[in-house]
Design a protein around this motif. Structure first.
Motif, PDB file in Angstrom:
ATOM      1  N   THR A   1       3.889  -3.573  -5.804  1.00  0.00           N
ATOM      2  CA  THR A   1       3.142  -2.380  -5.410  1.00  0.00           C
ATOM      3  C   THR A   1       1.682  -2.738  -5.173  1.00  0.00           C
ATOM      4  N   ALA A   2       0.938  -1.786  -4.627  1.00  0.00           N
ATOM      5  CA  ALA A   2      -0.489  -2.008  -4.401  1.00  0.00           C
ATOM      6  C   ALA A   2      -1.191  -2.342  -5.716  1.00  0.00           C
ATOM      7  N   ALA A   3      -0.906  -1.573  -6.775  1.00  0.00           N
ATOM      8  CA  ALA A   3      -1.541  -1.823  -8.068  1.00  0.00           C
ATOM      9  C   ALA A   3      -1.204  -3.219  -8.585  1.00  0.00           C
ATOM     10  N   GLU A   4       0.045  -3.625  -8.436  1.00  0.00           N
ATOM     11  CA  GLU A   4       0.467  -4.943  -8.923  1.00  0.00           C
ATOM     12  C   GLU A   4      -0.178  -6.056  -8.103  1.00  0.00           C
TER      13      GLU A   4
ATOM     14  N   GLN B   1      -5.734  -4.283   3.684  1.00  0.00           N
ATOM     15  CA  GLN B   1      -6.928  -5.109   3.542  1.00  0.00           C
ATOM     16  C   GLN B   1      -7.839  -4.577   2.439  1.00  0.00           C
ATOM     17  N   ARG B   2      -7.854  -3.255   2.237  1.00  0.00           N
ATOM     18  CA  ARG B   2      -8.637  -2.712   1.130  1.00  0.00           C
ATOM     19  C   ARG B   2      -8.042  -3.138  -0.219  1.00  0.00           C
ATOM     20  N   ILE B   3      -6.716  -3.234  -0.280  1.00  0.00           N
ATOM     21  CA  ILE B   3      -6.071  -3.763  -1.491  1.00  0.00           C
ATOM     22  C   ILE B   3      -6.491  -5.212  -1.712  1.00  0.00           C
ATOM     23  N   ALA B   4      -6.515  -5.993  -0.636  1.00  0.00           N
ATOM     24  CA  ALA B   4      -6.943  -7.389  -0.749  1.00  0.00           C
ATOM     25  C   ALA B   4      -8.394  -7.483  -1.227  1.00  0.00           C
ATOM     26  N   CYS B   5      -9.241  -6.552  -0.763  1.00  0.00           N
ATOM     27  CA  CYS B   5     -10.633  -6.525  -1.221  1.00  0.00           C
ATOM     28  C   CYS B   5     -10.712  -6.206  -2.711  1.00  0.00           C
TER      29      CYS B   5
END
Length: 260
Positions: free
Chosen positions: A121-124, A168-172
């Motif tokens: 998931t995004a959080a993970e 990309q915001r998750i990557a940031c």
């Protein structure tokens, strides 16, 4: 007096964070691929400093050595000769274990391709590097990053369920979560539309202004470079100039002069 249980930073180790001097620097850095008549010199004696708590863009024509410079300075590739430093640590003198620690704890990475794990998931994905290192999650900082990036309602989604800008915001967020002293971003807006690009660039700009982050971004886009405090220009593997307080038009004009 140094307490018995305090780590001591010595030359060739990555145990301490020196908050003085440049965030990173290269000294006469060269990188050659191949040999003999087929040899290609991607970097040709590059010496450059990247200031602490500043946003620096690196630009140049295709094949100028932009990504090679970033990879050598981040410890992802080894130079043929010369020196690369993160803070006061010379990368080439670090052991494999110390180099792994430096890349994990002191450097953040944002790539054009996002590099998210599709089954998480995004959080993970955001917490993954710290989880792998066995670090306790800083929940307050995690929540602050998620709020700043507008990801609160996307944390249970997997990458395939998210737009490119959201990925990309998750990557940031993943890059910022360990509070690294330096972030390298390689074409972070290359796969994004103009609106998503602006969101990512505004976040990176805010990370410098509000959190004192040091960011080095490789880009081909004059609009992206205009978010930086300084643009360093490469051509044929050499530093050929720089521009302070850049505008998109000013960067574009300089790139035209370089034949890009």
């Amino acid at each position: 007096m140094i307490k018995q249980d305090e780590p001591v930073a010595t030359e060739g180790t990555a145990t301490g964070r020196d908050q003085t001097g440049p965030a990173a620097r290269a000294v006469d850095l060269t990188k050659t691929y191949g040999s003999g008549d087929a040899a290609v010199r991607a970097l040709d004696g590059v010496s450059v400093e990247f200031e602490r708590a500043r946003f620096t863009a690196v630009m140049g024509p295709s094949g100028s050595g932009k990504s090679t410079l970033m990879h050598c300075m981040a410890g992802l590739d080894a130079p043929t000769s010369g020196q690369a430093f993160v803070g006061q640590d010379e990368i080439g003198r670090l052991s494999d274990a110390d180099l792994t620690e430096l890349r994990r704890d002191r450097i953040g990475f944002v790539f054009q391709s996002f590099n998210l794990v599709p089954t998480l998931t995004a959080a993970e994905n955001i917490s993954l590097p710290g989880d792998l290192a066995g670090h306790e999650l800083d929940r307050e900082w995690f929540d602050a990053l998620v709020a700043q990036l507008g990801l609160g309602d996307r944390l249970t989604h997997r990458p395939s369920q998210l737009s490119g800008g959201q990925q990309q915001r998750i990557a940031c967020a993943r890059a910022l979560l360990p509070r690294p002293e330096l972030i390298f971003a390689d074409e972070p807006t290359g796969n994004l539309d103009s609106n998503a690009s602006a969101e990512v660039l505004e976040f990176l700009r805010g990370a410098v202004n509000e959190h004192g982050q040091s960011i080095v971004m490789v880009t081909h886009d004059p609009r992206a470079a205009s978010y930086a405090d300084r643009v360093v220009f490469l051509a044929d593997g050499k530093v050929v100039g720089e521009l302070r307080s850049p505008t998109a038009d000013g960067v574009l004009e300089r790139m035209k002069q370089l034949g890009s």
